[in-house]
Design a protein around this motif. Structure first.
Motif, short mmCIF file in Angstrom:
data_model
loop_
_atom_site.label_atom_id
_atom_site.label_comp_id
_atom_site.label_asym_id
_atom_site.label_seq_id
_atom_site.Cartn_x
_atom_site.Cartn_y
_atom_site.Cartn_z
N PHE A 1 -1.51 -6.84 -14.06
CA PHE A 1 -0.13 -6.46 -13.80
C PHE A 1 0.68 -7.73 -14.03
CE2 PHE A 1 -2.73 -3.72 -11.06
CZ PHE A 1 -2.32 -2.48 -11.51
N VAL B 1 -0.84 -11.13 -13.02
CA VAL B 1 -1.92 -10.92 -12.04
C VAL B 1 -3.05 -10.13 -12.68
CG1 VAL B 1 -2.55 -9.86 -9.84
CG2 VAL B 1 -0.29 -10.91 -10.12
N SER C 1 -8.32 -0.96 -5.11
CA SER C 1 -7.47 0.21 -5.41
C SER C 1 -7.22 0.34 -6.91
CB SER C 1 -6.13 0.10 -4.68
OG SER C 1 -6.33 0.13 -3.30
N THR C 2 -7.10 -0.79 -7.58
CA THR C 2 -6.88 -0.74 -9.03
C THR C 2 -8.10 -0.15 -9.71
OG1 THR C 2 -5.50 -2.72 -8.84
CG2 THR C 2 -6.25 -2.12 -11.05
N GLN D 1 -4.52 7.13 0.13
CA GLN D 1 -4.44 6.41 1.40
C GLN D 1 -3.46 7.08 2.35
OE1 GLN D 1 -3.66 2.26 1.05
NE2 GLN D 1 -5.63 1.80 0.15
N1 ATP Z 1 1.43 -1.83 -9.52
C1 ATP Z 1 1.21 -3.12 -9.38
N2 ATP Z 1 2.09 -4.03 -9.84
C2 ATP Z 1 1.86 -5.35 -9.71
N3 ATP Z 1 0.76 -5.87 -9.13
C3 ATP Z 1 -0.15 -5.03 -8.66
C4 ATP Z 1 0.02 -3.61 -8.75
N4 ATP Z 1 -1.06 -3.02 -8.19
C5 ATP Z 1 -1.86 -4.01 -7.76
N5 ATP Z 1 -1.33 -5.22 -8.04
C6 ATP Z 1 -1.92 -6.53 -7.75
O1 ATP Z 1 -3.26 -6.50 -8.21
C7 ATP Z 1 -4.12 -7.16 -7.30
C8 ATP Z 1 -5.19 -6.19 -6.83
O2 ATP Z 1 -4.57 -5.19 -6.04
P1 ATP Z 1 -5.36 -3.96 -5.43
O3 ATP Z 1 -4.36 -3.10 -4.73
O4 ATP Z 1 -6.18 -3.33 -6.48
O5 ATP Z 1 -6.32 -4.68 -4.38
P2 ATP Z 1 -7.14 -4.07 -3.15
O6 ATP Z 1 -8.48 -4.70 -3.20
O7 ATP Z 1 -7.08 -2.59 -3.19
O8 ATP Z 1 -6.31 -4.62 -1.92
P3 ATP Z 1 -6.09 -4.01 -0.45
O9 ATP Z 1 -7.40 -4.14 0.25
O10 ATP Z 1 -5.06 -4.91 0.11
O11 ATP Z 1 -5.64 -2.58 -0.60
C9 ATP Z 1 -3.23 -7.69 -6.18
O12 ATP Z 1 -2.91 -9.02 -6.48
C10 ATP Z 1 -2.01 -6.80 -6.26
O13 ATP Z 1 -0.86 -7.47 -5.79
#
Ligand code: ATP
Length: 311
Positions: A18, A21, A48-49, A86
């Motif tokens: 993203f 990132v 989540s990604t 969620q």
């Molecule tokens: N739509 C988006 N736009 C910009 N950055 C994003 C987006 N979605 C996720 N990120 C960034 O990608 C990275 C991974 O995020 P992700 O939500 O996949 O992590 P996670 O392991 O699910 O975290 P959590 O346990 O906090 O839910 C993070 O740095 C997040 O800020």
């Protein structure tokens, strides 16, 4: 030509960024069918990604994700994947029975085999007692079980749950897990992310630890605990000499009347304790999943190679 369907999920070299990132960074993963798999990782690890790519909601920048032998979109369209977001409000003006029945009928058109009746489904999801209640007037735990019923209404082969028990109290978490287990016992593959390590420890056949967009450990809970060297020696605090002088001891913590000594050489620590007459209620254990998790997700500096997977 159609790929041979072997794995519930197969990811190869998947990246997703993203802007600057890199949320997922060259991730590889293979999930066998019929297992319950926990996805662990600190905030921002990429869980989540990854889940959104497994559900076909996002496309990888590079690499491939396959679900049940085909593209994620195809598996979702065929009703083979059930997902629970969620959060999300349940629609108002209908009862729980009407809502579950409606979603189930919508799935019936793509059903590949016999589906449970609405009553059976509500029983599995432990919401039978809520059948006549308005769907928009439920507690958080009740609403989450209804969301779960909707996620599994089409009897999916793969159930994907992003932090299913976040913000639920202990009783609601327990109820939801009874429901999830019932689906797993019927043969579904369950992939869930969580921040509750004890939940992963208790419920998952396999744990995948993700950090900075990569898989840093992958195995059973015991295999992951064994990745962390060292043991914990605990004894009754009232008989303990100064722990700093004990061989092998890296750190110590007092927990009520017990002292826990984290040691690199449990044998030497125990022998020294015995020599000092301080072995009352002695217990030697391996690393907890929490210790393993903290070690695995904080030890590798950014940019280093992914450590060997457990299997
Ligand atoms: N739509 C988006 N736009 C910009 N950055 C994003 C987006 N979605 C996720 N990120 C960034 O990608 C990275 C991974 O995020 P992700 O939500 O996949 O992590 P996670 O392991 O699910 O975290 P959590 O346990 O906090 O839910 C993070 O740095 C997040 O800020």
């Amino acid at each position: 030509m159609e790929a041979v369907e072997v794995h519930a999920v197969e990811a190869h070299g998947v990246t997703k960024s993203f802007g600057a990132v890199r949320a997922v960074d060259g991730l590889g993963l293979r999930l066998d069918r019929g297992r319950t798999v926990a996805l662990l990782g600190p905030n921002g690890a990429g869980k989540s990604t990854l889940i959104s790519m497994i559900l076909g909601l996002r496309t990888p920048d590079t690499g491939t994700v396959r679900v049940l032998g085909g593209s994620p979109e195809r598996a979702v369209r065929a009703g083979r994947v059930g997902a629970m977001p969620q959060t999300g409000r349940l629609i108002g003006g209908v009862t729980v029975r009407e809502l579950v029945g409606f979603v189930q009928r919508a799935h019936a058109s793509v059903a590949r085999g016999p589906m449970p009746s609405t009553a059976e489904l509500m029983d599995i999801a432990r919401i039978s007692d809520l059948a006549g209640r308005r769907a928009d007037g439920l507690s958080g735990g009740q609403a989450q079980r209804v969301r779960f019923a909707l996620a599994v209404a089409g009897a999916p082969d793969l159930i994907v749950l992003d932090e299913p028990t976040a913000a639920l109290d202990i009783e609601s978490r327990h109820e939801l897990w009874v429901a999830i287990r019932a689906c797993a016992e019927r043969g579904a593959t369950v992939l869930f992310s969580t921040h509750y390590l004890e939940e992963a420890d208790a419920e998952a056949d396999r744990i995948v630890v993700v950090d900075r967009g990569r898989v840093v450990a992958d195995g059973t809970s015991d295999e992951i605990k064994r990745r962390v060297p060292g043991r914990t020696v605990s004894v009754d605090a009232s008989v303990l000499p100064d722990p700093s002088g004990l061989p092998g001891v890296l750190s110590s913590e007092v927990d009520g009347r017990r002292v826990r000594l984290h040691t690199t050489d449990a044998d030497a620590t125990v022998l020294a304790l015995a020599a000092a007459g301080a072995v009352r209620d002695l217990e030697v254990t391996g690393a907890s999943l929490e210790q393993a998790f903290l070690t695995l997700t904080h030890s590798a500096p950014a940019g280093t190679e992914t450590p060997e997977a457990v299997r």
